[in-house]
Design an enzyme around this catalytic site. Structure first.
Site: not given
Ligand code: HSE
Length: 341
Positions: A13, A37, A64, A93, A125, A152, A155-156, A215, A246, A320
């Site tokens: 991201v 970090t 992060q 959120r 996302c 999904q 890479s999510g 999710e 996604h 996404q």
């Molecule tokens: N929570 C989402 C996932 C991350 O697991 O795909 C956003 O892409």
């Protein structure tokens, strides 16, 4: 000039966010500081845990993850930091001091809050991509309920699943073209692991109430917070082995009689590319591989249900990492800078 600190800029991201910021007009107002970090050899970076560094930033975009935000934001606020924290994780959120940013839907609310709130967060996302798909129908108050089924991309889930897929692929070679032999071969290769290759996982994140996963729970709760009213979204989230983007199959009920042509007309907006409901367009254009890297959402397979005149379905695919994550943060920064200038 405004000082912008970016934490988590090497992640998926964060790096997409940096790319988007460099295409924006606001780049000329920004002095960018990269925070890390951990120490990278031969690279002069700011330590992300050093509050004396962070405190000089007017804006901090944090990609992060929840643990970092949980640890550092509180300490920064205790030091009376007066900048804007813009977060990509899920940690803030639902906090009442945090505004969820998705300006195609809640720009008025964002503008109202900019004057007295300092904490902002992008939404999940699938939520952002769902809201963008339905933005016009939602603005016209036409939606009764939505059932969302997601497909999904790996890479999510970050680098862990990407590595897993690559390892799975490396393990599979000289495969048979006969299904039964192929299945036997792959079962032998992946005796102990449950591969993501040739497979899917109908579970994403932790369990929460009502047998939902976290999710799935986010759909209704985050969307309702952005819309500032309750919206019913029943969601089923599935991980598939596409690399990026996604996809979501939406079944939804509207509260007025509208024709399929009206629906095409209403859904269409500058962020959406409508794909005609035919075999060639649906197979060639409406797939994650084709949509990846694209700022438009691809929406197709738009159909009226055979069961009920007011129920429709459609298939929507969005990147996404762009509209699902980095783009709303970048657009918020543009709004913020315009207000502060
Ligand atoms: N929570 C989402 C996932 C991350 O697991 O795909 C956003 O892409």
């Amino acid at each position: 000039m405004f000082k912008l600190g970016i934490i988590g800029w090497r992640g998926l991201v964060g790096s997409v966010f940096i790319n988007r910021i460099f295409t924006s007009n606001i780049i000329k107002y920004l002095e960018i500081y990269l925070f890390s970090t951990n120490k990278i050899l031969n690279f002069n970076l700011n330590n992300a845990f050093n509050l004396n560094n962070l405190i000089n930033m007017k804006f901090i975009v944090c990609c992060q993850g929840s643990n970092f935000t949980k640890k550092v934001l509180k300490l920064l606020l205790l030091k009376k930091w007066s900048g804007y924290w813009i977060d990509a994780s899920s940690y803030l959120r639902m906090n009442k001091f945090c505004t969820l940013i998705f300006d195609p839907i809640n720009k008025i609310n964002i503008l109202k809050n900019i004057k007295n709130q300092k904490i902002y967060s992008g939404s999940n996302c699938t939520v952002s991509l769902c809201l963008l798909t339905f933005s016009n129908l939602l603005k016209l108050n036409l939606i009764d309920w939505i059932i969302a089924t997601s497909y999904q991309a790996i890479s999510g889930a970050g680098s862990k699943l990407i590595n897993e897929l690559v390892n799975n692929i490396n393990k599979s070679h000289n495969l048979s073209k006969n299904l039964l032999t192929l299945e036997k071969q792959t079962k032998q290769s992946f005796k102990k692991e449950n591969p993501i290759l040739f497979n899917l996982i109908p579970w994403i994140d932790k369990k929460v109430k009502f047998s939902q996963t976290k999710e799935e729970w986010k759909s209704s709760s985050e969307a309702s917070k952005i819309l500032n009213r309750k919206i019913l979204i029943d969601s089923n989230c599935v991980r598939v082995s596409s690399l990026r983007c996604h996809s979501q199959l939406f079944t939804f009920k509207v509260n007025k009689n509208i024709s399929i042509n009206d629906l095409y007309y209403i859904i269409n907006n500058k962020f959406i590319k409508i794909i005609k409901n035919n075999e060639i367009d649906s197979t060639k254009k409406l797939n994650p591989f084709n949509v990846s890297g694209n700022l438009s959402l691809f929406v197709g397979r738009i159909k009226k249900s055979l069961i009920d005149n007011r129920i429709f379905s459609l298939f929507s695919i969005g990147d996404q990492l762009l509209w699902g994550a980095a783009e709303p943060l970048k657009r918020f920064l543009e709004i913020l800078i315009e207000e502060l200038l």
